[in-house]
Scaffold this motif. Structure first.
Motif, PDB file in Angstrom:
ATOM      1  N   ASP A 158       0.984  -1.178  -0.134  1.00  0.00           N
ATOM      2  CA  ASP A 158      -0.071  -0.026   0.030  1.00  0.00           C
ATOM      3  C   ASP A 158       0.879   1.332   0.158  1.00  0.00           C
ATOM      4  OD1 ASP A 158       0.658   0.691   2.712  1.00  0.00           O
ATOM      5  OD2 ASP A 158      -0.862  -0.755   3.485  1.00  0.00           O
ATOM      6  N   ILE A 159       0.165   2.258  -0.152  1.00  0.00           N
ATOM      7  CA  ILE A 159       0.938   3.565  -0.412  1.00  0.00           C
ATOM      8  C   ILE A 159       1.812   3.966   0.776  1.00  0.00           C
ATOM      9  CG2 ILE A 159      -0.938   5.030   0.328  1.00  0.00           C
ATOM     10  CD1 ILE A 159       1.726   5.974  -2.327  1.00  0.00           C
ATOM     11  N   VAL A 160       1.146   3.633   2.108  1.00  0.00           N
ATOM     12  CA  VAL A 160       2.034   4.050   3.189  1.00  0.00           C
ATOM     13  C   VAL A 160       3.264   3.448   3.524  1.00  0.00           C
ATOM     14  CG1 VAL A 160       1.761   4.028   5.671  1.00  0.00           C
ATOM     15  CG2 VAL A 160      -0.127   4.770   4.477  1.00  0.00           C
ATOM     16  N   GLU A 161       3.335   2.049   3.094  1.00  0.00           N
ATOM     17  CA  GLU A 161       4.299   1.083   3.155  1.00  0.00           C
ATOM     18  C   GLU A 161       5.448   1.602   2.217  1.00  0.00           C
ATOM     19  OE1 GLU A 161       5.914  -2.219   5.742  1.00  0.00           O
ATOM     20  OE2 GLU A 161       4.510  -0.644   5.865  1.00  0.00           O
ATOM     21  N   MET A 162       4.932   1.968   0.796  1.00  0.00           N
ATOM     22  CA  MET A 162       5.984   2.202  -0.106  1.00  0.00           C
ATOM     23  C   MET A 162       6.566   3.617   0.361  1.00  0.00           C
ATOM     24  SD  MET A 162       4.355   1.465  -3.857  1.00  0.00           S
ATOM     25  CE  MET A 162       2.604   2.092  -3.816  1.00  0.00           C
ATOM     26  N   SER A 192      -4.787  15.699   1.166  1.00  0.00           N
ATOM     27  CA  SER A 192      -4.402  14.160   1.307  1.00  0.00           C
ATOM     28  C   SER A 192      -4.860  13.191   0.206  1.00  0.00           C
ATOM     29  CB  SER A 192      -5.208  13.770   2.800  1.00  0.00           C
ATOM     30  OG  SER A 192      -4.792  12.460   2.799  1.00  0.00           O
ATOM     31  N   ASP A 193      -4.130  12.499  -0.305  1.00  0.00           N
ATOM     32  CA  ASP A 193      -4.318  11.360  -1.105  1.00  0.00           C
ATOM     33  C   ASP A 193      -4.125   9.941  -0.326  1.00  0.00           C
ATOM     34  OD1 ASP A 193      -1.718  11.339  -1.192  1.00  0.00           O
ATOM     35  OD2 ASP A 193      -1.400  10.806  -3.131  1.00  0.00           O
ATOM     36  N   VAL A 194      -4.103  10.039   0.859  1.00  0.00           N
ATOM     37  CA  VAL A 194      -3.831   8.964   1.553  1.00  0.00           C
ATOM     38  C   VAL A 194      -4.908   8.574   2.618  1.00  0.00           C
ATOM     39  CG1 VAL A 194      -2.457   7.873   3.459  1.00  0.00           C
ATOM     40  CG2 VAL A 194      -1.198   9.167   1.562  1.00  0.00           C
ATOM     41  N   LEU A 199      -0.355  12.165   7.658  1.00  0.00           N
ATOM     42  CA  LEU A 199       0.606  13.191   7.160  1.00  0.00           C
ATOM     43  C   LEU A 199       1.943  12.749   6.997  1.00  0.00           C
ATOM     44  CD1 LEU A 199      -0.171  16.365   9.104  1.00  0.00           C
ATOM     45  CD2 LEU A 199      -1.676  15.372   7.284  1.00  0.00           C
ATOM     46  N   ARG A 200       2.367  11.796   7.480  1.00  0.00           N
ATOM     47  CA  ARG A 200       3.836  11.114   7.054  1.00  0.00           C
ATOM     48  C   ARG A 200       3.957  10.376   6.059  1.00  0.00           C
ATOM     49  NH1 ARG A 200       4.364   7.425  12.088  1.00  0.00           N
ATOM     50  NH2 ARG A 200       2.395   6.892  11.418  1.00  0.00           N
ATOM     51  N   ALA A 201       2.597   9.987   5.290  1.00  0.00           N
ATOM     52  CA  ALA A 201       2.640   9.172   4.122  1.00  0.00           C
ATOM     53  C   ALA A 201       2.364  10.138   2.901  1.00  0.00           C
ATOM     54  CB  ALA A 201       1.480   8.288   4.190  1.00  0.00           C
ATOM     55  N   ILE A 202       1.618  11.244   2.997  1.00  0.00           N
ATOM     56  CA  ILE A 202       1.142  12.097   2.122  1.00  0.00           C
ATOM     57  C   ILE A 202       2.404  12.571   1.319  1.00  0.00           C
ATOM     58  CG2 ILE A 202      -0.058  13.834   1.190  1.00  0.00           C
ATOM     59  CD1 ILE A 202      -1.719  13.525   3.792  1.00  0.00           C
ATOM     60  N   ALA A 203       2.674  12.440  -0.112  1.00  0.00           N
ATOM     61  CA  ALA A 203       3.844  12.802  -0.651  1.00  0.00           C
ATOM     62  C   ALA A 203       5.016  12.321  -0.023  1.00  0.00           C
ATOM     63  CB  ALA A 203       3.757  14.431  -1.027  1.00  0.00           C
ATOM     64  N   SER A 204       5.060  11.303   0.599  1.00  0.00           N
ATOM     65  CA  SER A 204       6.041  10.568   1.487  1.00  0.00           C
ATOM     66  C   SER A 204       6.617  11.828   2.582  1.00  0.00           C
ATOM     67  CB  SER A 204       7.379  10.355   0.498  1.00  0.00           C
ATOM     68  OG  SER A 204       7.000   9.335  -0.213  1.00  0.00           O
ATOM     69  N   GLY A 205       5.581  12.605   2.962  1.00  0.00           N
ATOM     70  CA  GLY A 205       5.848  13.338   4.071  1.00  0.00           C
ATOM     71  C   GLY A 205       7.100  14.375   4.039  1.00  0.00           C
ATOM     72  N   PRO A 206       7.128  15.233   3.236  1.00  0.00           N
ATOM     73  CA  PRO A 206       8.367  16.356   3.205  1.00  0.00           C
ATOM     74  C   PRO A 206       8.504  17.013   4.481  1.00  0.00           C
ATOM     75  CG  PRO A 206       6.685  16.861   1.609  1.00  0.00           C
ATOM     76  CD  PRO A 206       6.432  15.481   2.229  1.00  0.00           C
ATOM     77  N   THR A 207       7.303  17.220   5.271  1.00  0.00           N
ATOM     78  CA  THR A 207       7.539  18.360   6.310  1.00  0.00           C
ATOM     79  C   THR A 207       7.031  17.683   7.528  1.00  0.00           C
ATOM     80  OG1 THR A 207       5.086  18.883   5.953  1.00  0.00           O
ATOM     81  CG2 THR A 207       6.796  20.109   4.759  1.00  0.00           C
ATOM     82  N   VAL A 208       7.136  16.460   7.601  1.00  0.00           N
ATOM     83  CA  VAL A 208       6.970  15.681   8.878  1.00  0.00           C
ATOM     84  C   VAL A 208       7.818  14.547   9.015  1.00  0.00           C
ATOM     85  CG1 VAL A 208       4.129  15.978   8.880  1.00  0.00           C
ATOM     86  CG2 VAL A 208       5.293  14.219   7.669  1.00  0.00           C
ATOM     87  N   SER A 209       7.749  13.905  10.401  1.00  0.00           N
ATOM     88  CA  SER A 209       8.809  13.095  10.479  1.00  0.00           C
ATOM     89  C   SER A 209       8.721  11.774   9.725  1.00  0.00           C
ATOM     90  CB  SER A 209       8.817  12.611  12.067  1.00  0.00           C
ATOM     91  OG  SER A 209       9.443  13.752  12.898  1.00  0.00           O
ATOM     92  N   PRO A 210       9.716  10.816   9.724  1.00  0.00           N
ATOM     93  CA  PRO A 210       9.433   9.693   8.709  1.00  0.00           C
ATOM     94  C   PRO A 210       8.667   8.802   9.385  1.00  0.00           C
ATOM     95  CG  PRO A 210      11.649   9.765   9.467  1.00  0.00           C
ATOM     96  CD  PRO A 210      11.146  10.910   9.973  1.00  0.00           C
ATOM     97  N   LEU A 211       8.144   7.664   8.471  1.00  0.00           N
ATOM     98  CA  LEU A 211       7.121   6.843   8.961  1.00  0.00           C
ATOM     99  C   LEU A 211       8.033   5.530   9.646  1.00  0.00           C
ATOM    100  CD1 LEU A 211       4.989   6.401   5.749  1.00  0.00           C
ATOM    101  CD2 LEU A 211       3.967   6.831   8.010  1.00  0.00           C
ATOM    102  N   GLY A 212       9.094   5.356   9.385  1.00  0.00           N
ATOM    103  CA  GLY A 212       9.982   4.288   9.903  1.00  0.00           C
ATOM    104  C   GLY A 212      11.268   4.584   9.740  1.00  0.00           C
TER     105      GLY A 212
END
Length: 419
Positions: A158-162, A192-194, A199-212
């Motif tokens: 899914d998009i979040v994991e990618m 949001s497209d997620v 917010l960490r997953a939208i456009a790969s979160g350029p303005t938030v901390s990473p997902l992992g």
């Protein structure tokens, strides 16, 4: 107009209502009118950057509200190329990163890195930004990122994991924009497209901390069996310690989402119809999603004209060499099981950005006569589906949903109309 034609037209009107509700300019306008940008300190200036499929519309509106002096830069996909007064607009490839995106990311980093403590950065983020500004960490190349992107798109993740994986390999994703803009303060308005609006997953979160972490990325890539297929430089990078600076704090505000579009679809259903939002998180493999849609119609036992509304972002496991996308394949799979539905049904599945996969279609619009039209066109539906060639199958029945680029993106919407 026949009853079937009327229902197909209604499905398209409901899709348009979903897209209109995600109008990026309106979302920016409403937010900046209620939260006017702060005045600049002496010697400061605004840097306004926009990344994503809605970048031109968001940037055009924002520049009406931001006090000067202003430097503005936007990056969007090639099909959405347009001029914005007072801004430079760059275009790049999507969903596969290209040389133009690589160059655009360098322009973006240079601009952000010029910001000082008296400057203010307004970041306008929308879906698609992940591929548009690849910005690989050193010593990775654009070709490395392209290979990773292709493997991810074919993986069924899914998009979040990618996006969690992409963040580990990028200068801009996972808070990278904040790093490059420091010490300037950053405010982000996010469309949001997620599903779930992380917010960490939208456009790969350029303005938030990473997902992992890099270790988590390795685990995900290993689990789906593609880690060994990665370019050696990518494997080396993921296995090394991440020594980048901590992510600075940013101010993030969600201004639009898929759920708002589903609500708009429901409101647009005509009087005399029953309208239900059945699911606002339609995710997972398209085969499972198609079954969920069919089962929902059977379980609800609707009486009279009914619109069943869904939203989300499904995935497709690529096993063939055909062309298509998750919405086209979902529509085709529903058509293949449509004999379980009441006669006269119509189903639409579309991406609100107007593009589904590497095609010019937004999705598919099928009905209970779709398979008959495909047969008349000598289209072997089962073989085409096995080759992930949903685009060709739907084209044979004249059932492609083609809208052109919409300038926005809040994931996908579906509607099943029952007479």
């Amino acid at each position: 107009m026949t009853k079937k034609a009327e229902m197909r037209a209604l499905a398209q009107r409901l899709f348009k209502a979903a897209v209109d509700a995600a109008d990026p300019a309106l979302a920016v306008r409403e937010y900046l009118r209620s939260h006017p940008p702060a005045k600049l300190p002496a010697g400061g200036h605004y840097i306004v950057v926009a990344i994503g499929k809605a970048a031109p519309a968001m940037l055009r509106e924002a520049l009406l509200h931001v006090p000067g002096p202003v430097t503005a830069l936007g990056v969007t996909h090639h099909e959405n190329a347009q001029q914005v007064a007072g801004a430079s607009i760059l275009t790049a490839g999507h969903p596969v990163p290209d040389d133009a995106g690589f160059d655009a990311s360098k322009r973006l980093i240079d601009l952000l890195s010029s910001a000082g403590s008296d400057d203010r950065v307004l970041a306008l983020i929308s879906g698609g930004g992940s591929a548009l500004v690849p910005a690989p960490i050193k010593p990775l190349t654009l070709a490395d990122k392209q290979m990773v992107n292709r493997l991810l798109l074919e993986s069924g993740l899914d998009i979040v994991e990618m996006n969690m994986i992409r963040q580990q390999l990028s200068e801009l994703k996972g808070g990278g924009l904040l790093r490059h803009a420091a010490p300037a303060s950053v405010t982000a308005l996010i469309l949001s497209d997620v599903i779930g609006d992380d917010l960490r997953a939208i456009a790969s979160g350029p303005t938030v901390s990473p997902l992992g972490t890099r270790q988590k990325a390795i685990e995900s890539l290993t689990q789906i069996g593609v880690f060994d297929a990665l370019p050696q430089r990518v494997k080396t990078a993921l296995l090394s310690e991440d020594k980048r600076d901590p992510v600075p704090e940013g101010k993030n505000h969600l201004i639009g989402s898929n759920r708002q579009s589903l609500d708009a679809m429901k409101s647009a259903v005509p009087e005399g119809w029953t309208a239900r939002i059945v699911c606002d998180h339609l995710i997972g493999d398209v085969s499972d999603a198609a079954r969920q849609i069919i089962d929902s119609a059977l379980e609800l036992k609707t009486d009279g004209p009914t619109a069943l509304i869904f939203g989300g972002e499904t995935t497709v496991q690529i096993k063939g060499s055909g062309r298509g996308g998750r919405n086209q394949e979902l529509a085709l799979r529903v058509a293949l099981q449509g004999d379980e539905l009441p006669e006269g049904w119509v189903f639409l599945s579309g991406g609100t950005d107007g593009r589904d996969g590497p095609t010019d279609a937004a999705g598919g619009l099928v009905d209970d006569s779709t398979l008959e039209r495909m047969a008349q066109a000598n289209a072997d539906v089962v073989a085409l589906l096995a080759n992930n060639d949903s685009n060709k199958a739907l084209a044979a029945a004249n059932d492609l949903l083609i809208t052109g680029a919409t300038g926005t993106n809040v994931a996908d919407v579906q509607v099943l109309l029952l007479p």
